[in-house]
Structure formats: structure tokens, C-alpha cells
Design a protein around this motif. Structure first.
Motif, PDB file in Angstrom:
ATOM      1  N   GLY A 175      -0.557  -2.503   7.223  1.00 17.94           N
ATOM      2  CA  GLY A 175      -1.402  -1.332   7.144  1.00 17.94           C
ATOM      3  C   GLY A 175      -2.829  -1.776   7.443  1.00 17.94           C
ATOM      4  N   LEU A 176      -3.749  -0.833   7.376  1.00 17.20           N
ATOM      5  CA  LEU A 176      -5.153  -1.155   7.630  1.00 17.20           C
ATOM      6  C   LEU A 176      -6.000  -0.464   6.571  1.00 17.20           C
ATOM      7  N   GLY A 177      -6.796  -1.266   5.887  1.00  9.60           N
ATOM      8  CA  GLY A 177      -7.726  -0.659   4.925  1.00  9.60           C
ATOM      9  C   GLY A 177      -8.918  -0.041   5.631  1.00  9.60           C
ATOM     10  N   ASN A 203       3.602  -4.090  -4.851  1.00 10.69           N
ATOM     11  CA  ASN A 203       4.163  -3.741  -3.541  1.00 10.69           C
ATOM     12  C   ASN A 203       5.681  -3.886  -3.544  1.00 10.69           C
ATOM     13  N   LYS A 211      -8.725   7.026   7.691  1.00 11.23           N
ATOM     14  CA  LYS A 211      -8.746   5.788   8.498  1.00 11.23           C
ATOM     15  C   LYS A 211      -9.341   6.029   9.888  1.00 11.23           C
ATOM     16  N   GLY A 259       0.831  -1.202   0.000  1.00 12.50           N
ATOM     17  CA  GLY A 259       0.000   0.000   0.000  1.00 12.50           C
ATOM     18  C   GLY A 259       0.867   1.253   0.000  1.00 12.50           C
ATOM     19  N   SER A 260       0.280   2.356   0.467  1.00  9.59           N
ATOM     20  CA  SER A 260       1.008   3.639   0.401  1.00  9.59           C
ATOM     21  C   SER A 260       1.538   4.103   1.760  1.00  9.59           C
ATOM     22  N   THR A 261       0.843   3.759   2.843  1.00  9.16           N
ATOM     23  CA  THR A 261       1.255   4.293   4.148  1.00  9.16           C
ATOM     24  C   THR A 261       2.708   4.000   4.491  1.00  9.16           C
ATOM     25  N   PRO A 262       3.180   2.754   4.333  1.00 12.71           N
ATOM     26  CA  PRO A 262       4.538   2.463   4.811  1.00 12.71           C
ATOM     27  C   PRO A 262       5.651   3.068   3.964  1.00 12.71           C
ATOM     28  N   ALA A 297      -3.116  -6.963   5.209  1.00 13.73           N
ATOM     29  CA  ALA A 297      -2.514  -7.690   4.089  1.00 13.73           C
ATOM     30  C   ALA A 297      -3.553  -7.701   2.968  1.00 13.73           C
ATOM     31  N   HIS A 322      -9.441  -4.432   6.374  1.00 11.97           N
ATOM     32  CA  HIS A 322      -8.553  -5.511   5.898  1.00 11.97           C
ATOM     33  C   HIS A 322      -7.115  -5.246   6.308  1.00 11.97           C
ATOM     34  N   ASP A 332       1.697  -9.244   1.575  1.00  9.77           N
ATOM     35  CA  ASP A 332       0.804  -9.509   0.445  1.00  9.77           C
ATOM     36  C   ASP A 332       1.363  -8.858  -0.809  1.00  9.77           C
TER      37      ASP A 332
HETATM   38  C1  6PG Z   1      -1.856  -3.568  -0.041  1.00  3.06           C
HETATM   39  C2  6PG Z   1      -1.580  -3.609   1.428  1.00  3.06           C
HETATM   40  C3  6PG Z   1      -2.859  -3.368   2.159  1.00  3.06           C
HETATM   41  C4  6PG Z   1      -2.690  -1.992   2.758  1.00  3.06           C
HETATM   42  C5  6PG Z   1      -4.003  -1.398   3.122  1.00  3.06           C
HETATM   43  C6  6PG Z   1      -3.812   0.076   3.505  1.00  3.06           C
HETATM   44  O1  6PG Z   1      -1.323  -4.404  -0.799  1.00  3.06           O
HETATM   45  O2  6PG Z   1      -2.560  -2.620  -0.432  1.00  3.06           O
HETATM   46  O3  6PG Z   1      -0.879  -4.625   1.873  1.00  3.06           O
HETATM   47  O4  6PG Z   1      -3.196  -4.267   3.153  1.00  3.06           O
HETATM   48  O5  6PG Z   1      -1.853  -2.079   3.913  1.00  3.06           O
HETATM   49  O6  6PG Z   1      -4.842  -1.485   1.986  1.00  3.06           O
HETATM   50  O7  6PG Z   1      -3.330   0.713   2.338  1.00  3.06           O
HETATM   51  P1  6PG Z   1      -2.804   2.231   2.388  1.00  3.06           P
HETATM   52  O8  6PG Z   1      -1.580   2.229   3.249  1.00  3.06           O
HETATM   53  O9  6PG Z   1      -2.492   2.556   0.955  1.00  3.06           O
HETATM   54  O10 6PG Z   1      -3.932   3.046   2.973  1.00  3.06           O
END
Ligand code: 6PG
Length: 241
Positions: free
Chosen positions: A139-141, A86, A198, A46-49, A147, A145, A74
């Protein structure tokens, strides 16, 4: 405590969030390197990390990357150079900037999903020590969700395999994801959540008076309590009492 989790670490902004999360990651790395001589870390996508990885990349001398094993929580089912990959995000924000390359165990998003999952199971079998992953970053969707364990997806039910291909209806696409068995065996799990988008899910999950497990993140059963790292925006709907 909130539920069975210690109170979240709340940083005033995203930059300081990355700093406190990096400090915790490096503390766990130091402990593992001192005790075991290596550190096995599953990265979030995702983008957060991205900001956390960039911070680690700016201070590469802080740990001996030759003793670090990087895995992925993931992956999207795309080639490694795809904008959605990713791995590409991690390569651009971290790997390309490290003077010493860590051991990188990539989820092969370019392969047929089922084959990629079974090959990654073999990679985990080969490289993970008996103690398992030292740390999983998640992260957390906004749908809860982690991963690629999305609500109402088949992977939520997997109780044996450590990694599966998971069809995600909301995206009409396949993902590769570590499963609850794999995530729950990790020694530590750190969730990194940033932004007002979030705040709603954070309140739902961290002030979950009903004790429901409506969201995938709530079904995690970690060996140590989940460690939540939030910025003020993500924490903005938490009741202060
Ligand atoms: C992915 C991540 C997913 C991500 C969440 C939060 O492949 O997108 O592993 O689980 O951590 O969707 O995404 P953001 O950090 O972009 O909000």
C-alpha cells in the motif's frame, strides 16, 4: 510511462480495483506455479488490501493455496490477535476462509522487535527460493511510506538486512518491516492505492517532474517497473494529457 513506471492501471471504483489487482496477482501466481511449482507472496498491511484479500477468499478454488507461501511486508509490534495486527487483518479477510491453508510466515509482532526481525530474517533464509519473492503487494501511505519504511526513519538506510525493527516517531511505536534490499529483490511489486486521501501523494509520486526521491516509495529500485493499481479517487489529481 510516468517516470520509469508504466502508466498506472486506474479502476473506476474500489470494487473494480480489487478485481483488476486480483486478476494480476492470480496471473503472476499461475506463472510461478507453472514454472516453479510454488508462489512466494509478501502481503501488504493496513486497510486498503482487505478488499483484495476478501475477493481472493471468495474464490479460493482459483489457486492451489497449498503451494502458496505468504509473507508480510511489515507488521505492527503487537500480538497476532491485536486490532492493529496486519496478521489479524489477513487472517480475518483471507486465511479463515480458505479451505486449504497456505504456508504462512508471520512476523512475530509479539516478540521484542529486534528479536522478531532477526527471527524473520532466518525464516526468509529458510523458505524463500533463490529467485526471491515472486510478488510484493504494497500500500502507500499519504506520506509516501511503503511497508513500514516511513520518512526519516532509520530503516530507510538499511542496505544489508532483509527485515528490521523500525522506530516510527509519528506513532511513537516500533514496527517490523522488509527493507529496500528485500523489496528490491522481488520479481514484481504491485502497489494498491485507493481513495481521495491518497490523491495528493499519488500526484506527487507519479507526476514527479523533478525526479526527486522525497518519499520512501520513490527510493524503491525494483527489478521490474512498479505496477500501480489505483481507483479513480486516488488518481483524481493526475493530470490527463
Ligand atoms: C501498514 C501497511 C502500510 C500501509 C499504508 C497504507 O502496516 O499500515 O503495511 O504500509 O500499506 O500505511 O495504509 P492504508 O491501506 O490503511 O491506507
Amino acid at each position: 510511462m510516468i517516470g520509469n513506471n508504466p502508466l498506472p492501471t486506474i479502476a473506476p471504483d474500489a470494487a473494480s480495483l480489487y478485481q483488476v489487482a486480483a486478476n494480476r496477482l492470480l496471473e503472476l501466481a499461475d506463472h510461478a506455479l507453472a514454472e516453479y511449482g510454488d508462489f512466494h507472496l509478501a502481503l501488504a498491511g493496513g486497510s486498503t488490501p482487505r478488499g483484495l484479500y476478501g475477493l481472493l477468499a471468495r474464490h479460493p478454488e482459483r489457486i492451489d493455496w497449498s503451494k502458496i507461501h505468504l509473507y508480510f511486508g511489515d507488521e505492527r509490534c503487537v500480538p497476532a490477535d491485536h486490532a492493529e495486527s496486519n496478521y489479524r487483518m489477513v487472517r480475518e479477510s483471507l486465511l479463515d476462509h480458505l479451505p486449504v491453508r497456505p504456508h504462512v510466515h508471520r512476523l512475530a509482532g509479539e516478540l521484542p522487535p529486534a528479536r522478531a526481525a532477526s527471527e524473520y530474517s532466518a525464516i526468509l533464509e529458510k523458505h524463500l527460493p533463490a529467485r526471491g519473492l515472486d510478488l510484493v503487494l504494497l500500500g502507500l501511505g499519504d506520506d509516501g511510506h511503503v511497508a513500514s519504511l516511513f520518512p526519516d526513519s532509520a530503516a530507510l538506510l538499511e542496505q544489508e538486512k532483509p527485515v528490521v525493527a523500525n522506530y516510527v516517531a509519528k506513532f511513537d511505536s516500533w514496527r517490523l518491516t522488509l527493507t529496500y534490499p528485500a523489496l528490491n529483490q522481488a520479481r514484481h511489486i504491485l502497489l494498491l492505492v485507493s481513495g481521495t486521501g491518497k490523491a495528493g501523494i499519488i500526484r506527487q509520486v507519479l507526476q514527479n517532474e523533478s525526479g526527486s526521491q522525497a518519499y520512501p516509495v520513490q527510493a524503491l529500485q525494483p527489478r521490474q517497473p512498479l505496477e500501480w493499481f489505483l481507483d479513480a479517487e486516488a488518481a483524481s489529481l493526475l493530470a490527463t494529457r
